[in-house]
Design a protein around this motif. Structure first.
Motif, short mmCIF file in Angstrom:
data_model
loop_
_atom_site.label_atom_id
_atom_site.label_comp_id
_atom_site.label_asym_id
_atom_site.label_seq_id
_atom_site.Cartn_x
_atom_site.Cartn_y
_atom_site.Cartn_z
N GLU A 74 0.87 -1.19 0.06
CA GLU A 74 -0.03 0.08 -0.16
C GLU A 74 0.95 1.24 -0.10
O GLU A 74 1.60 1.35 0.83
N PRO A 75 0.67 2.14 -0.91
CA PRO A 75 1.52 3.27 -1.10
C PRO A 75 1.50 4.30 0.09
O PRO A 75 0.36 4.51 0.75
N ARG A 76 2.50 5.05 0.22
CA ARG A 76 2.43 6.16 1.28
C ARG A 76 1.67 7.28 0.59
O ARG A 76 1.60 7.30 -0.49
N GLU A 77 1.41 8.33 1.33
CA GLU A 77 0.63 9.44 0.73
C GLU A 77 1.33 10.05 -0.36
O GLU A 77 0.43 10.44 -1.48
N LEU A 78 2.70 10.60 -0.12
CA LEU A 78 3.41 11.11 -1.27
C LEU A 78 3.28 10.18 -2.55
O LEU A 78 3.14 10.62 -3.72
N GLU A 79 3.62 8.93 -2.48
CA GLU A 79 3.61 8.21 -3.63
C GLU A 79 2.32 8.04 -4.21
O GLU A 79 2.21 8.06 -5.46
N GLU A 80 1.16 7.96 -3.66
CA GLU A 80 -0.16 7.96 -4.04
C GLU A 80 -0.42 9.18 -4.95
O GLU A 80 -0.97 9.26 -5.89
N GLU A 81 0.13 10.18 -4.13
CA GLU A 81 -0.09 11.66 -4.84
C GLU A 81 0.70 11.68 -6.26
O GLU A 81 -0.05 12.37 -7.10
N VAL A 82 1.68 11.24 -6.38
CA VAL A 82 2.64 11.47 -7.53
C VAL A 82 2.19 10.62 -8.66
O VAL A 82 1.99 10.91 -9.66
N PHE A 83 1.79 9.25 -8.23
CA PHE A 83 1.20 8.12 -9.03
C PHE A 83 -0.08 8.89 -9.78
O PHE A 83 -0.48 8.74 -10.90
N ASP A 84 -0.98 9.35 -8.74
CA ASP A 84 -2.20 9.98 -9.35
C ASP A 84 -2.01 10.88 -10.28
O ASP A 84 -2.75 11.18 -11.52
N GLN A 85 -1.00 12.02 -9.83
CA GLN A 85 -0.86 13.01 -10.80
C GLN A 85 -0.10 12.65 -12.30
O GLN A 85 -0.64 13.18 -13.21
#
Length: 370
Positions: free
Chosen positions: A169-180
Motif C-alpha cells: 500500500e503506497p504512502r501518501e506522497l507515492e499515491e499523490e505522485v502516481f495519481d498526478q
C-alpha cells in the motif's frame, strides 16, 4: 478537372476531425481539456476529476467525485476466464501484448457489445477504467511467475492501482505522485494511438476493438514505449557525468535519444514533463537520494545545448515510476490504462458524430500501358 491534392508525410498539420474534448495550444503552452488547462488542473485536482470531466464535460463536485470513486471500486474485478487466458501466454510475452490480449478477451463478456449508444458506451468506459488496472497488474504478475492480487476496494483508485503493481500500500506522497502521473497521461488530443482508436471506431467497430488497436499503436518506441527506453538509458549510467557521456556518444553515432522531442512541442519543453520533474524532486527529497534527478537534469541540459531538443513526458515519468517501485515493463501499460478515459471519450465522440476515415494516397509506383 482533377482536384489538386497536397501530400503531408505523417499527416503533419492535417486536421483529421472536430472535437470538443481537447486541444494542444502550443502558443500558450496549454493542454486544453473541455476548456480547462490540464497542467493547472494537475496542481489542484486528481485523476478522477479528469475522468469525470472527459466523460461528462464538467468537473465533479464532492458528491459526484465520491460516487465515481465508489462506482469504480465496485467494478475492479475481472472475469476469471480473462485471468485464465492470460495464464496461457508464454513468459516472454511483452506486458503490452498481454494487456492487448486481456482487453480483447474482456470484450467477449460485454452483453451489449453491439450497442453504440452514448450512454452504453459511457458505462463501458467506466467498466474499462475499473478493470484495466487489474489486468495490467495481474498480467505482469502472471508473466513474472507470481500469484495474482485481488484489488482492495477500500483504497482510492490510484492507491489500489499502485498497490496491485507493487504489492505494498503506497504512502501518501507515492499515491499523490502516481495519481498526478495518471492525470497527465489521461488525454493529449490526437496522438497516433488516439487516431488509431478513432479510425477503428469510424467503421462502427466496438470500443474494445478500437482500444485494442490503440494498445498496438502505443506499444511502439516512437510513442508510449519511449518511457521504458529512457529508464534503460538511465540504468546504463551511474552519475550525471556518465549519463552525459552516454548521450554524447549516442549523438555522435546519430542514434535517436528517447524521451526528447515531440511532434507537437517542437520549440519548448512538454509542460507535462515539467510537472513530473517536480514530482521526481519530491520523491528524491523524501528518499534522500537525488542521483536520478541530477542525471536527468544533466541530460536535459546537454540535449538542449547540442540539439535544441527538450524533454517530453516520458523522460521524467520514467525515473518517477522507478522510484515508485514500478517494474519497467509496466510503464507503457500504465500509460495506456491512464489514457483509457481519453481514448474512450474519443470513441464515444466518434460514434456520436461518425464519418468513416478514408484518406487517399500519393502514388509513386509505375504505370504501364498495354
Amino acid at each position: 478537372m482533377a482536384v489538386e491534392q497536397t501530400y503531408h508525410p505523417g499527416l503533419d498539420g492535417v486536421i483529421a476531425t472536430e472535437t470538443n474534448l481537447s486541444f494542444l495550444d502550443t502558443e500558450q503552452g496549454e493542454i486544453v481539456i473541455h476548456g480547462y488547462d490540464l497542467i493547472q488542473l494537475s496542481k489542484t485536482n486528481g485523476y478522477l476529476d479528469i475522468v469525470h470531466l472527459l466523460l461528462n464535460g464538467a468537473l465533479p463536485d464532492d458528491d459526484e467525485r465520491s460516487k465515481l470513486a465508489h462506482r469504480l471500486s465496485q467494478s475492479y474485478d475481472v472475469p476469471e476466464e480473462v485471468i485464465d487466458v492470460l495464464k496461457l501466454l508464454p513468459a516472454s510475452t511483452h506486458p503490452m501484448d498481454a494487456l492487448r490480449t486481456g482487453l480483447s478477451v474482456l470484450g467477449g463478456f460485454d452483453r451489449q457489445l453491439e450497442n453504440r449508444d452514448a450512454e452504453v458506451n459511457t458505462e463501458r468506459a467506466y467498466s474499462l477504467l475499473a478493470k484495466l488496472p487489474t489486468i495490467v497488474a495481474n498480467s505482469y504478475r502472471i508473466l513474472d511467475g507470481k500469484e495474482t492480487l485481488q484489488p482492495k476496494e477500500a483504497l482510492s483508485y490510484s492507491s489500489n492501482f499502485l498497490y496491485m503493481i507493487t504489492g505494498n500500500e503506497p504512502r501518501e506522497l507515492e499515491e499523490e505522485v502516481f495519481d498526478q502521473s495518471l492525470l497527465l497521461y489521461s488525454e493529449h488530443e490526437m496522438p497516433n494511438s488516439t487516431f488509431t482508436a478513432r479510425v477503428i471506431a469510424s467503421t462502427l467497430s466496438d470500443m474494445y476493438g478500437a482500444l485494442t488497436g490503440a494498445v498496438a499503436s502505443l506499444k511502439g518506441h516512437l510513442h508510449g514505449g519511449a518511457n521504458e527506453a529512457v529508464m534503460y538509458m538511465l540504468l546504463d549510467a551511474n552519475t550525471p557525468e556518465e549519463f552525459e557521456t552516454l548521450l554524447a556518444n549516442k549523438l555522435a553515432q546519430k542514434e535517436k535519444i528517447m524521451g526528447f522531442g515531440h511532434r507537437v512541442y517542437m520549440k519548448k519543453m512538454d509542460p507535462r514533463a515539467l510537472m513530473m520533474k517536480e514530482a521526481l524532486a519530491k520523491l528524491s527529497d523524501a528518499a534522500g537520494d537525488d542521483r536520478l534527478l541530477r542525471m536527468c537534469e544533466a541530460g536535459e541540459a546537454l540535449m538542449e545545448k547540442e540539439k535544441g531538443l527538450y524533454p517530453n513526458l516520458d523522460y521524467y515519468a520514467a525515473p518517477v515510476y522507478w522510484m515508485l517501485g514500478i517494474p519497467i515493463g509496466l510503464y507503457t501499460p500504465i500509460f495506456f490504462a491512464s489514457r483509457t478515459v481519453g481514448l474512450s471519450a474519443h470513441v464515444i465522440e466518434q460514434h456520436n458524430h461518425n464519418k468513416l476515415f478514408r484518406p487517399r494516397v500519393k502514388y509513386t509506383g509505375p504505370r504501364y500501358t498495354t
